[in-house]
Design an enzyme around this catalytic site. Structure first.
Site, PDB file in Angstrom:
ATOM      1  N   ASP A  13      42.292  37.373  40.083  1.00 17.47           N
ATOM      2  CA  ASP A  13      42.379  37.548  38.820  1.00 17.47           C
ATOM      3  C   ASP A  13      40.963  37.194  38.035  1.00 17.47           C
ATOM      4  O   ASP A  13      41.015  36.677  36.818  1.00 17.47           O
ATOM      5  CB  ASP A  13      43.675  36.372  38.128  1.00 17.47           C
ATOM      6  CG  ASP A  13      44.864  36.484  38.928  1.00 17.47           C
ATOM      7  OD1 ASP A  13      45.181  37.958  39.028  1.00 17.47           O
ATOM      8  OD2 ASP A  13      45.700  35.959  39.193  1.00 17.47           O
ATOM      9  N   LYS A  16      37.815  41.443  38.210  1.00 21.05           N
ATOM     10  CA  LYS A  16      37.082  42.606  39.148  1.00 21.05           C
ATOM     11  C   LYS A  16      37.148  43.808  38.556  1.00 21.05           C
ATOM     12  O   LYS A  16      36.155  44.354  38.764  1.00 21.05           O
ATOM     13  CB  LYS A  16      37.407  42.343  40.387  1.00 21.05           C
ATOM     14  CG  LYS A  16      37.529  40.885  41.157  1.00 21.05           C
ATOM     15  CD  LYS A  16      38.024  41.257  42.522  1.00 21.05           C
ATOM     16  CE  LYS A  16      39.619  41.033  42.586  1.00 21.05           C
ATOM     17  NZ  LYS A  16      40.151  39.960  42.078  1.00 21.05           N
ATOM     18  N   GLY A  40      46.316  43.297  40.926  1.00 19.33           N
ATOM     19  CA  GLY A  40      46.864  43.934  39.562  1.00 19.33           C
ATOM     20  C   GLY A  40      45.613  43.886  38.722  1.00 19.33           C
ATOM     21  O   GLY A  40      44.761  42.733  38.596  1.00 19.33           O
ATOM     22  N   HIS A  41      45.195  45.050  38.449  1.00 21.79           N
ATOM     23  CA  HIS A  41      43.783  45.335  37.766  1.00 21.79           C
ATOM     24  C   HIS A  41      44.168  45.761  36.417  1.00 21.79           C
ATOM     25  O   HIS A  41      44.864  47.099  36.346  1.00 21.79           O
ATOM     26  CB  HIS A  41      42.797  46.231  38.370  1.00 21.79           C
ATOM     27  CG  HIS A  41      42.149  45.574  39.645  1.00 21.79           C
ATOM     28  ND1 HIS A  41      41.633  46.255  40.652  1.00 21.79           N
ATOM     29  CD2 HIS A  41      42.518  44.303  39.980  1.00 21.79           C
ATOM     30  CE1 HIS A  41      41.371  45.439  41.661  1.00 21.79           C
ATOM     31  NE2 HIS A  41      41.738  44.270  41.510  1.00 21.79           N
ATOM     32  N   GLN A 225      42.434  40.596  45.275  1.00 25.17           N
ATOM     33  CA  GLN A 225      42.537  38.950  45.303  1.00 25.17           C
ATOM     34  C   GLN A 225      41.221  38.091  45.191  1.00 25.17           C
ATOM     35  O   GLN A 225      40.561  38.846  44.344  1.00 25.17           O
ATOM     36  CB  GLN A 225      43.284  38.549  46.715  1.00 25.17           C
ATOM     37  CG  GLN A 225      44.918  38.867  46.736  1.00 25.17           C
ATOM     38  CD  GLN A 225      44.945  40.217  47.117  1.00 25.17           C
ATOM     39  OE1 GLN A 225      44.331  40.967  48.307  1.00 25.17           O
ATOM     40  NE2 GLN A 225      45.830  41.014  46.373  1.00 25.17           N
TER      41      GLN A 225
HETATM   42  P1  IMP Z   1      51.009  37.488  48.809  1.00 26.03           P
HETATM   43  O1  IMP Z   1      49.598  38.106  48.965  1.00 26.03           O
HETATM   44  O2  IMP Z   1      52.075  38.307  47.774  1.00 26.03           O
HETATM   45  O3  IMP Z   1      51.570  37.077  50.050  1.00 26.03           O
HETATM   46  O4  IMP Z   1      50.833  36.075  48.155  1.00 26.03           O
HETATM   47  C1  IMP Z   1      50.145  34.851  48.423  1.00 26.03           C
HETATM   48  C2  IMP Z   1      49.260  34.199  47.478  1.00 26.03           C
HETATM   49  O5  IMP Z   1      48.144  34.696  47.050  1.00 26.03           O
HETATM   50  C3  IMP Z   1      50.141  33.725  46.372  1.00 26.03           C
HETATM   51  O6  IMP Z   1      49.648  32.513  45.704  1.00 26.03           O
HETATM   52  C4  IMP Z   1      49.988  34.754  45.035  1.00 26.03           C
HETATM   53  O7  IMP Z   1      50.120  34.411  43.964  1.00 26.03           O
HETATM   54  C5  IMP Z   1      48.401  35.106  45.611  1.00 26.03           C
HETATM   55  N1  IMP Z   1      47.998  36.436  45.111  1.00 26.03           N
HETATM   56  C6  IMP Z   1      48.149  37.450  45.669  1.00 26.03           C
HETATM   57  N2  IMP Z   1      47.552  38.460  45.261  1.00 26.03           N
HETATM   58  C7  IMP Z   1      46.796  38.018  44.562  1.00 26.03           C
HETATM   59  C8  IMP Z   1      46.341  38.615  43.301  1.00 26.03           C
HETATM   60  O8  IMP Z   1      45.765  39.844  43.213  1.00 26.03           O
HETATM   61  N3  IMP Z   1      45.819  37.881  42.251  1.00 26.03           N
HETATM   62  C9  IMP Z   1      46.129  36.512  42.261  1.00 26.03           C
HETATM   63  N4  IMP Z   1      46.786  35.965  43.150  1.00 26.03           N
HETATM   64  C10 IMP Z   1      47.329  36.737  44.170  1.00 26.03           C
END
Ligand code: IMP
Length: 425
Positions: A13, A16, A40-41, A225
């Site tokens: 977040d 990017k 999410g972009h 991420q």
């Molecule tokens: P998962 O990727 O859905 O398994 O989530 C694992 C952890 O990564 C959690 O804390 C999510 O909130 C975090 N997370 C996954 N994708 C994102 C992202 O694109 N932005 C921010 N946090 C993320």
């Protein structure tokens, strides 16, 4: 032109998508190398807001080829919907422009159901996943039981593989997690439809990227991420299930180590995270509420994918320095500097007090207290500024402090959510 890797230098977040969008203007290829629709972009173009979870941000430029690399886990239902929404908004998306690696893995409703069931079982030790099935899909990839996009190209064999995969998932869901079984014929029928839809999009993505690099075209590897969510180097187990480091760009796109590469780290002017886990500089006071916003503005700190309020803190310089080093970042993009306007003072964590284990002075250890440097704030609104020399002295000093702390230049500064609200240095 070569390879440009853009990665998040915090917990995701960082904004990017916008920097990719800015650098993609003259790019030939924009490629995603990891993650899935947990990302999410948000990209704003005047009144239009594009929320992308899977399609690389470069899609907005008509001349760009977008590649979804082998390192991704892709939910075809979400991707189809995203493509259709982009098309409805007038963006040209077709197999000529969007390419899916034949060896990218596929997310099914079984992965989503397992993600939810596993989180429920963790109780108060939950990770706070996005619920998109990311961990079960990567888990199957590693167990060598996953489904790949190339499987869609032989529909009979795909039907069998998918059925077997869903039967296994149903056993796990019902016997291990006491959860509801999936309707296998319904899922199979839905996915056979995706096989028809996606067949023309499925390609040898490595070949496309290697050819572009060999022809000295500009290729942007768009990270998802952030480095602190990396499966190995992040705040394990409160991480995602893929590698978010720069080095994974080459693995997740299926190319060799390039001779030349630009590695750009996106860093927000303060620290945020969604989900559970380690957050030494987290704030719970009025500063947190101020920096988060109340959710009335689209750029307030609420997750693009899940809508969850993000946790907020001061910039963690210890972690940022480590991320800059372990990713060999050449330059930083500092986002949301405008959001700090109005604070009387701004803190940056520069060390931790009383580490439990001095061998690991960063994320693997649980630090007790962060130590802060306090810098003066500024009151001026930055959103209309476009030149470095117009920034208030305190804002310039904050940027310079970050550069000196990390040893790399801050080359871009975002001062608002619009495409043109950038200061280029
Ligand atoms: P998962 O990727 O859905 O398994 O989530 C694992 C952890 O990564 C959690 O804390 C999510 O909130 C975090 N997370 C996954 N994708 C994102 C992202 O694109 N932005 C921010 N946090 C993320």
């Amino acid at each position: 032109m070569g390879l440009w890797i853009i990665l998040g230098a915090q917990w995701g977040d960082e904004g990017k998508g916008r920097i990719v969008d800015m650098l993609a203007e003259d790019a030939d290829v924009v490629a995603r190398f990891s993650g899935g629709d947990n990302a999410g972009h948000t990209i704003r173009l005047g009144e239009d807001v594009y929320k992308l979870h899977l399609v690389p941000s470069g899609i907005i430029y008509p001349g760009t080829t977008c590649v979804m690399g082998n390192g991704m886990v892709i939910n075809p239902a979400v991707l189809k919907q995203e493509i259709e929404e982009l098309q409805a908004a007038g963006v040209h998306v077709s197999p000529e422009r969007l390419k899916i690696s034949h060896v990218a893995h596929m997310i099914t409703p079984a992965h989503r159901a397992l993600d939810g069931a596993q989180e429920r079982l963790r109780g108060d030790k939950k990770i706070g996943t996005t619920g998109r099935g990311i961990s079960p899909a990567y888990g199957e990839k590693i167990k060598r039981t996953g489904l790949r996009f190339i499987d869609m190209l032989d529909k009979d064999a795909f039907k069998q593989k998918l059925t077997r995969n869903l039967e296994n998932a149903n056993r796990e869901l019902t016997q291990l997690y006491n959860a509801e079984a999936l309707d296998i014929p319904a899922v199979v029928s839905e996915y056979l439809g995706y096989a028809d839809y996606f067949a023309p999009f499925i390609v040898d993505a490595s070949g496309i990227i290697m050819d572009a690099l060999a022809a000295d075209r500009k290729v942007i590897a768009e990270g998802a991420q952030g480095a602190l969510l990396d499966i190995d180097h992040g705040s394990y187990p409160y991480v995602t299930s893929s590698s978010c480091q720069a080095a994974n760009a080459v693995l997740g796109l299926g190319i060799g180590l390039p001779d030349e590469v630009n590695i750009i780290g996106a860093v927000k002017a303060f620290q945020t995270r969604v989900g559970e886990g380690f957050f030494p500089t987290e704030l719970f006071d009025k500063n947190a509420a101020f920096l988060r916003g109340d959710g009335t503005k689209q750029w307030d700190e609420f997750g693009t994918t899940t809508g969850r309020a993000r946790r907020i803190g001061w910039l963690d310089g210890v972690l940022l320095k480590r991320v800059v080093q372990t990713n060999n970042i050449n330059a930083l993009v500092l986002t949301k500097l405008d959001v700090l306007s109005g604070l009387p003072e701004i803190k940056v964590c520069t060390s931790y007090d009383a580490l439990e284990d001095e061998r690991f002075p960063w994320i693997s250890a649980e630090p007790s207290q962060p130590h802060y440097e306090t810098l003066p704030g500024w009151q001026e609104d930055l959103m209309t500024l476009r030149r470095w020399e117009d920034l208030p002295q305190a804002a310039q000093d904050y940027v310079i402090f970050i550069e000196e702390m990390c040893g790399v230049p801050v080359r871009w500064i975002s001062v608002g959510p619009e495409r043109n609200q950038f200061i280029v240095r």
